[in-house]
Design a protein around this motif. Structure first.
Motif, PDB file in Angstrom:
ATOM      1  N   MET A   1       9.341  72.079  61.109  1.00  0.00           N
ATOM      2  CA  MET A   1       9.228  71.053  61.640  1.00  0.00           C
ATOM      3  C   MET A   1       9.071  71.222  63.160  1.00  0.00           C
ATOM      4  SD  MET A   1       9.930  67.400  59.723  1.00  0.00           S
ATOM      5  CE  MET A   1      11.784  67.672  59.348  1.00  0.00           C
ATOM      6  N   VAL A   2      10.346  71.458  63.786  1.00  0.00           N
ATOM      7  CA  VAL A   2      10.240  71.597  65.220  1.00  0.00           C
ATOM      8  C   VAL A   2       9.474  72.917  65.580  1.00  0.00           C
ATOM      9  CG1 VAL A   2      12.018  72.273  66.954  1.00  0.00           C
ATOM     10  CG2 VAL A   2      12.781  70.904  65.207  1.00  0.00           C
ATOM     11  N   ALA A   3       9.777  73.907  64.941  1.00  0.00           N
ATOM     12  CA  ALA A   3       8.517  75.104  65.152  1.00  0.00           C
ATOM     13  C   ALA A   3       7.172  74.396  65.235  1.00  0.00           C
ATOM     14  CB  ALA A   3       8.735  76.239  64.350  1.00  0.00           C
ATOM     15  N   HIS A   4       6.624  73.974  64.248  1.00  0.00           N
ATOM     16  CA  HIS A   4       5.182  73.274  64.111  1.00  0.00           C
ATOM     17  C   HIS A   4       4.904  72.725  65.385  1.00  0.00           C
ATOM     18  CE1 HIS A   4       1.858  71.150  61.932  1.00  0.00           C
ATOM     19  NE2 HIS A   4       1.397  72.084  62.917  1.00  0.00           N
ATOM     20  N   ALA A   5       5.956  71.741  65.644  1.00  0.00           N
ATOM     21  CA  ALA A   5       5.736  70.629  66.841  1.00  0.00           C
ATOM     22  C   ALA A   5       5.574  71.455  68.291  1.00  0.00           C
ATOM     23  CB  ALA A   5       6.882  69.927  66.870  1.00  0.00           C
ATOM     24  N   ARG A   6       6.439  72.276  68.543  1.00  0.00           N
ATOM     25  CA  ARG A   6       6.565  73.257  69.597  1.00  0.00           C
ATOM     26  C   ARG A   6       5.035  74.107  69.687  1.00  0.00           C
ATOM     27  NH1 ARG A   6      10.436  71.314  72.472  1.00  0.00           N
ATOM     28  NH2 ARG A   6      12.654  71.859  71.893  1.00  0.00           N
ATOM     29  N   ARG A   7       4.712  74.440  68.521  1.00  0.00           N
ATOM     30  CA  ARG A   7       3.487  75.307  68.369  1.00  0.00           C
ATOM     31  C   ARG A   7       2.299  74.583  68.791  1.00  0.00           C
ATOM     32  NH1 ARG A   7       4.539  77.313  63.404  1.00  0.00           N
ATOM     33  NH2 ARG A   7       3.238  76.036  62.425  1.00  0.00           N
ATOM     34  N   ASP A   8       2.145  73.285  68.393  1.00  0.00           N
ATOM     35  CA  ASP A   8       0.979  72.414  68.681  1.00  0.00           C
ATOM     36  C   ASP A   8       0.888  71.840  70.220  1.00  0.00           C
ATOM     37  OD1 ASP A   8       0.206  73.392  66.336  1.00  0.00           O
ATOM     38  OD2 ASP A   8      -0.286  71.734  65.465  1.00  0.00           O
ATOM     39  N   HIS A   9       2.255  71.724  70.690  1.00  0.00           N
ATOM     40  CA  HIS A   9       2.302  71.039  71.730  1.00  0.00           C
ATOM     41  C   HIS A   9       1.431  71.759  72.991  1.00  0.00           C
ATOM     42  CE1 HIS A   9       4.777  68.970  75.107  1.00  0.00           C
ATOM     43  NE2 HIS A   9       4.309  69.977  75.633  1.00  0.00           N
ATOM     44  N   PRO A  10       0.692  70.877  73.668  1.00  0.00           N
ATOM     45  CA  PRO A  10       0.731  69.454  74.070  1.00  0.00           C
ATOM     46  C   PRO A  10       0.209  68.507  73.025  1.00  0.00           C
ATOM     47  CG  PRO A  10      -0.778  70.455  75.478  1.00  0.00           C
ATOM     48  CD  PRO A  10      -0.242  71.437  74.595  1.00  0.00           C
ATOM     49  N   ASP A  11      -0.515  68.915  71.966  1.00  0.00           N
ATOM     50  CA  ASP A  11      -1.243  68.016  71.048  1.00  0.00           C
ATOM     51  C   ASP A  11      -0.143  67.930  70.006  1.00  0.00           C
ATOM     52  OD1 ASP A  11      -3.571  68.322  72.065  1.00  0.00           O
ATOM     53  OD2 ASP A  11      -4.526  69.526  70.774  1.00  0.00           O
ATOM     54  N   GLU A  12      -0.063  66.628  69.388  1.00  0.00           N
ATOM     55  CA  GLU A  12       0.656  66.061  68.389  1.00  0.00           C
ATOM     56  C   GLU A  12       0.780  66.912  67.134  1.00  0.00           C
ATOM     57  OE1 GLU A  12       0.827  61.873  67.649  1.00  0.00           O
ATOM     58  OE2 GLU A  12       1.204  61.540  69.618  1.00  0.00           O
ATOM     59  N   ALA A  13       1.595  67.236  66.502  1.00  0.00           N
ATOM     60  CA  ALA A  13       1.510  67.924  65.134  1.00  0.00           C
ATOM     61  C   ALA A  13       2.057  66.981  64.112  1.00  0.00           C
ATOM     62  CB  ALA A  13       2.642  69.242  65.376  1.00  0.00           C
ATOM     63  N   CYS A  14       1.524  67.403  62.974  1.00  0.00           N
ATOM     64  CA  CYS A  14       2.029  66.430  61.729  1.00  0.00           C
ATOM     65  C   CYS A  14       1.772  67.266  60.495  1.00  0.00           C
ATOM     66  CB  CYS A  14       0.827  65.326  61.521  1.00  0.00           C
ATOM     67  SG  CYS A  14      -0.971  65.809  61.702  1.00  0.00           S
ATOM     68  N   GLY A  15       2.612  66.629  59.524  1.00  0.00           N
ATOM     69  CA  GLY A  15       2.586  67.427  58.141  1.00  0.00           C
ATOM     70  C   GLY A  15       3.588  66.548  57.106  1.00  0.00           C
ATOM     71  N   VAL A  16       3.571  67.080  56.137  1.00  0.00           N
ATOM     72  CA  VAL A  16       4.550  66.618  54.852  1.00  0.00           C
ATOM     73  C   VAL A  16       5.542  67.559  54.522  1.00  0.00           C
ATOM     74  CG1 VAL A  16       4.151  65.721  52.332  1.00  0.00           C
ATOM     75  CG2 VAL A  16       2.233  65.121  54.133  1.00  0.00           C
ATOM     76  N   ILE A  17       6.579  67.114  53.850  1.00  0.00           N
ATOM     77  CA  ILE A  17       7.493  67.805  53.171  1.00  0.00           C
ATOM     78  C   ILE A  17       7.549  67.059  51.868  1.00  0.00           C
ATOM     79  CG2 ILE A  17       9.460  68.914  52.844  1.00  0.00           C
ATOM     80  CD1 ILE A  17      10.298  68.539  55.910  1.00  0.00           C
ATOM     81  N   ALA A  18       7.012  67.789  50.757  1.00  0.00           N
ATOM     82  CA  ALA A  18       6.939  66.996  49.679  1.00  0.00           C
ATOM     83  C   ALA A  18       8.219  67.439  48.605  1.00  0.00           C
ATOM     84  CB  ALA A  18       5.707  67.724  48.726  1.00  0.00           C
ATOM     85  N   GLY A  19       8.277  66.755  47.726  1.00  0.00           N
ATOM     86  CA  GLY A  19       9.678  66.923  46.704  1.00  0.00           C
ATOM     87  C   GLY A  19       9.444  66.176  45.535  1.00  0.00           C
ATOM     88  N   PRO A  20      10.188  66.364  44.478  1.00  0.00           N
ATOM     89  CA  PRO A  20       9.851  66.155  43.138  1.00  0.00           C
ATOM     90  C   PRO A  20      10.036  64.586  43.005  1.00  0.00           C
ATOM     91  CG  PRO A  20      11.500  67.806  43.015  1.00  0.00           C
ATOM     92  CD  PRO A  20      11.133  67.464  44.384  1.00  0.00           C
ATOM     93  N   ASP A  21       9.268  63.849  42.357  1.00  0.00           N
ATOM     94  CA  ASP A  21       9.271  62.477  42.418  1.00  0.00           C
ATOM     95  C   ASP A  21      10.674  61.907  41.877  1.00  0.00           C
ATOM     96  OD1 ASP A  21       8.357  59.791  42.356  1.00  0.00           O
ATOM     97  OD2 ASP A  21       7.043  60.071  40.666  1.00  0.00           O
TER      98      ASP A  21
END
Lengths: 90, 151
Positions: free
Chosen positions: B12-32
């Motif tokens: 998550m941190v790497a994604h946020a740094r990579r897309d900076h200065p734009d906002e980054a977003c995503g999901v971490i899925a897991g078993p219901d």
């Protein structure tokens, strides 16, 4: 035209917890009116001032209706309509 | 409380740094039913903005359908703030629509410092929760996925 409508978690209070419900209509607008008749309260969560709420996505099968006429998008017998609140923020 | 593996925090941190200065977003899925984040899915910020994020609608649809098929849920929904603290904005609160999710905020306002916090957002109410970072879920849960790797 009978279609299956997939209801997102946050709106399932209106459908007694059901994940998917049936509705009839030949456009998205008619489907939403039919949903409202069966599950009161849903329409105001989806439609604002005569158009789809900016942060609600509606799909007919796998197509976002925003690119297919919005509320006037056609639906056919057996289609699946999916409602997903946008995941968005600031 | 959010319990989460260190490698997922790093993603998550790497994604946020990579897309900076734009906002980054995503999901971490897991078993219901497990509340265990497992599958990291970075999403496209269709807004491509330093002050707003919105999942691309086609990607959003595909991921939600896929999770349904796999009996998964969005355990974590994350996004970054690029100039402000890691606290939900008014828009974040107004639009939050997954009452079962942990909303994780990562702030990239300081280049050297990680700010990552987690919240529940239900009916307009924000509740911050502790984040416990673990190396694996082995000793905290049981289940088929908890068998350690061999070798």
């Amino acid at each position: 035209m009978a279609v299956t409508v997939s209801i997102p978690t946050i709106l399932r209070t209106h459908t007694g917890g059901e994940k998917a419900v049936e509705a009839t209509g030949s456009t998205v607008a008619e489907i939403i009116d039919d949903l409202e008749a069966r599950h009161g309260g849903l329409k105001t969560r989806l439609v604002k001032e005569g158009t789809l709420h900016r942060f609600v996505n509606v799909y007919v099968n796998d197509e976002d209706v925003r690119f297919a006429g919005g509320l006037e998008a056609k639906v056919s017998d057996g289609d699946t309509v999916t409602i997903l609140p946008a995941v968005a923020g600031g | 409380m959010l319990q989460i593996r260190r490698d997922l925090v790093d993603e998550m941190v790497a994604h946020a740094r990579r897309d900076h200065p734009d906002e980054a977003c995503g999901v971490i899925a897991g078993p219901d039913g497990t509340d265990r984040p497992e599958r990291f899915v970075p999403m496209t910020n269709a807004a491509r903005s330093p002050t707003f994020y919105e999942f691309d609608s086609a990607e959003h649809f595909r991921l939600w359908r896929e999770m349904d098929r796999n009996d998964e849920v969005p355990v974590v929904i994350y996004h970054s703030h690029t100039a402000t603290e890691a606290y939900p904005s008014r828009t974040d609160i107004a639009l939050a629509s997954e009452p079962g999710a942990h909303y994780v905020l990562v702030s990239t306002r300081h280049p050297e410092q990680i700010e990552l916090r987690s919240y529940r957002i239900v009916d307009g109410q924000v509740t911050e929760e502790p984040v416990e970072v673990v190396e694996s879920y082995l000793f905290s849960h049981t289940g088929a996925d908890d068998v350690p790797d061999r070798g």
